[in-house]
Design a protein around this motif. Sequence first.
Motif, PDB file in Angstrom:
ATOM      1  N   GLU A 103      21.937 -34.782   3.171  1.00 42.83           N
ATOM      2  CA  GLU A 103      22.930 -34.284   2.215  1.00 42.83           C
ATOM      3  C   GLU A 103      23.198 -35.310   1.129  1.00 42.83           C
ATOM      4  OE1 GLU A 103      26.145 -33.341   4.789  1.00 42.83           O
ATOM      5  OE2 GLU A 103      25.278 -31.426   5.462  1.00 42.83           O
ATOM      6  N   GLN A 104      23.269 -36.577   1.526  1.00 40.56           N
ATOM      7  CA  GLN A 104      23.482 -37.643   0.552  1.00 40.56           C
ATOM      8  C   GLN A 104      22.282 -37.773  -0.382  1.00 40.56           C
ATOM      9  OE1 GLN A 104      24.332 -41.426   2.353  1.00 40.56           O
ATOM     10  NE2 GLN A 104      24.932 -42.399   0.445  1.00 40.56           N
ATOM     11  N   ALA A 105      21.056 -37.661   0.176  1.00 37.70           N
ATOM     12  CA  ALA A 105      19.841 -37.775  -0.625  1.00 37.70           C
ATOM     13  C   ALA A 105      19.711 -36.621  -1.610  1.00 37.70           C
ATOM     14  CB  ALA A 105      18.625 -37.825   0.296  1.00 37.70           C
ATOM     15  N   ALA A 107      22.040 -34.996  -3.025  1.00 38.75           N
ATOM     16  CA  ALA A 107      23.048 -35.131  -4.085  1.00 38.75           C
ATOM     17  C   ALA A 107      22.765 -36.306  -5.006  1.00 38.75           C
ATOM     18  CB  ALA A 107      24.425 -35.289  -3.453  1.00 38.75           C
ATOM     19  N   ASP A 108      21.721 -37.072  -4.737  1.00 38.43           N
ATOM     20  CA  ASP A 108      21.388 -38.268  -5.523  1.00 38.43           C
ATOM     21  C   ASP A 108      20.417 -37.899  -6.650  1.00 38.43           C
ATOM     22  OD1 ASP A 108      20.714 -40.715  -6.530  1.00 38.43           O
ATOM     23  OD2 ASP A 108      20.102 -41.600  -4.607  1.00 38.43           O
ATOM     24  N   PRO A 109      20.867 -37.973  -7.923  1.00 35.67           N
ATOM     25  CA  PRO A 109      19.987 -37.610  -9.048  1.00 35.67           C
ATOM     26  C   PRO A 109      18.708 -38.449  -9.092  1.00 35.67           C
ATOM     27  CG  PRO A 109      22.257 -37.882  -9.765  1.00 35.67           C
ATOM     28  CD  PRO A 109      22.196 -38.381  -8.362  1.00 35.67           C
ATOM     29  N   ALA A 110      18.778 -39.669  -8.603  1.00 33.45           N
ATOM     30  CA  ALA A 110      17.601 -40.556  -8.649  1.00 33.45           C
ATOM     31  C   ALA A 110      16.485 -40.081  -7.738  1.00 33.45           C
ATOM     32  CB  ALA A 110      18.012 -41.978  -8.264  1.00 33.45           C
ATOM     33  N   ARG A 111      16.793 -39.146  -6.823  1.00 32.32           N
ATOM     34  CA  ARG A 111      15.770 -38.661  -5.898  1.00 32.32           C
ATOM     35  C   ARG A 111      15.410 -37.204  -6.167  1.00 32.32           C
ATOM     36  NH1 ARG A 111      17.099 -40.764   0.106  1.00 32.32           N
ATOM     37  NH2 ARG A 111      14.945 -40.030   0.352  1.00 32.32           N
ATOM     38  N   GLY A 112      15.599 -36.801  -7.429  1.00 38.08           N
ATOM     39  CA  GLY A 112      15.326 -35.418  -7.803  1.00 38.08           C
ATOM     40  C   GLY A 112      13.900 -34.991  -7.545  1.00 38.08           C
TER      41      GLY A 112
END
Length: 539
Positions: A103-105, A107-112
């Motif tokens: 869930e955290q990943a 929501a992370d834009p850097a891991r789009g």
Amino acid sequence: MITLDNISKRYGSQLLYVDASMSVFRGEKIGLVGPNGAGKSTIFRLIVGEDEPDEGAVSVERGLTIGYFDQDVGELSGCSVLRATMAGAGEVSALATELAALEQAMADPARGDELEALVERYGEVQPRYDALGGYELEPRAHAILAGLGFEADRVAADVGELSGGWKMRVALARILLMGPDVLLLDEPTNHLDIESILWLEGFLREFSGAVVMTSHDRELLNRLVTKIVEIDGGELTTYTGDFDFYEQQRELAAAQHEAQYARQEAALAKERAFIARFAARASHAAQVQSRVKKLDKIEKLDPPRRRKIVDFEFPKPPRSGNDVVRFEGVDKRYGAKVIYEGFSLTVRRLERWAIMGINGAGKSTLLKLIAGRTQADAGSVTIGASVTLGYYAQHAMELLDPTQTVLEALQVEHPRASQGSLRNLLGAFGFSGDDVDKPCRVLSGGEKARVALAKMLYVPPNFLVLDEPSNHLDLDTKQMLVRALKDFEGTMVFVSHDRAFLAQLSNRVLEIGPEGARSYGGGYLEYVAQTRREAPGAR
């Protein structure tokens, strides 16, 4: 589900089992019993693969989940009590951690650029987590911790700040939350109060999986288990029934074996006498040879094995006055917490008061006030005329000098006593022969408790003040202590979480609660009948 087939196990010169077998079937509740050192804990280690038999085989059904609680809880720190409990829930706990990370990943834009793979993995993990009851994990953890005595504010506290006994409760909560197919519980009630024991009893009764447990709580075994496996003399013997039934059957089997052995010995003695009488006579040579061959073919019965239990008898104590201790208008506080306010009570000669109350109610404080280990803030505590007091503190065993031997611990306390009398007393508490030369630092918790009790009981007091005296004692030693205390011709005030101990020894009950203290005439069983509960905080 689990089978131990003709196993043998040796540690150095100690032989634990020889060609021993037992089975655990789905949904069974089994009590594992036997004298200290017989190998009960080793059975658990063999089942979970922490140890291996020297001979024979241990078979565990493929895919079986096993929850194992033992007395070595390891290091618990760095997170809350709740998180530490949930971390031990097996697969569902690992899935909860992975779901949170996914869930955290996501929501992370850097891991789009990973989003598609993350969503796909989330779609695999989430249904499995749901199927295992993951969304009910935290409420279940709260319920289990509450059942084991944790108040709401303590659940959020750092587990590393807890005492060893409370860490044990966290370790037990982890195993119960796991919901395995089989629970292996090695002395789960050692650090529990009576309310938590009652809750655990109910939990295990409703548990659908199998339970294999050791316990020194006779009442728990009687109410819960349907099968007893006894470990003694290298053998595993299975009895279908509760603990009382097992004891009856064991005594019956022992009596039958003794009778059979006596009859065989009498018959063998007769044959040997004939052989000895006519061995030198040629006219009887054929008969003698026939009887020699007959003797060689007879399968000899093993001599009867009786578990050696030495009883301790109190010497008759000097008579005390009729009023043994009197509380008048006693106030006691710890900081802002009020323990007693305006408390009054008179304990009279030959009364046996069981002190009941939830954790923190002030049970041990009452005993410390009597023994002079703490002082009242107001009011008075007066010991009566001709009273000699013996006080057993809850942590008395921790005060033993680790450098002293068992015998030296008593000699220092009673320097004028003869070594023979001290050895006799220690024999009653399970220390015979070279056992008295063991240094206290190598003793188990139960052995230390026995030494502490023996130190207190050598000179007969006429007023016993006992705080959890049966903690850590095995079933045989506990029953020996009960028999001795039943015949004690003095006064008692005691705290215990053992229901059998309470029922057999009390003739008065004092219940301490938020609204103050209330006394009940009659013993623990009468208290249960009047209040319709087995403990003040029973749920």
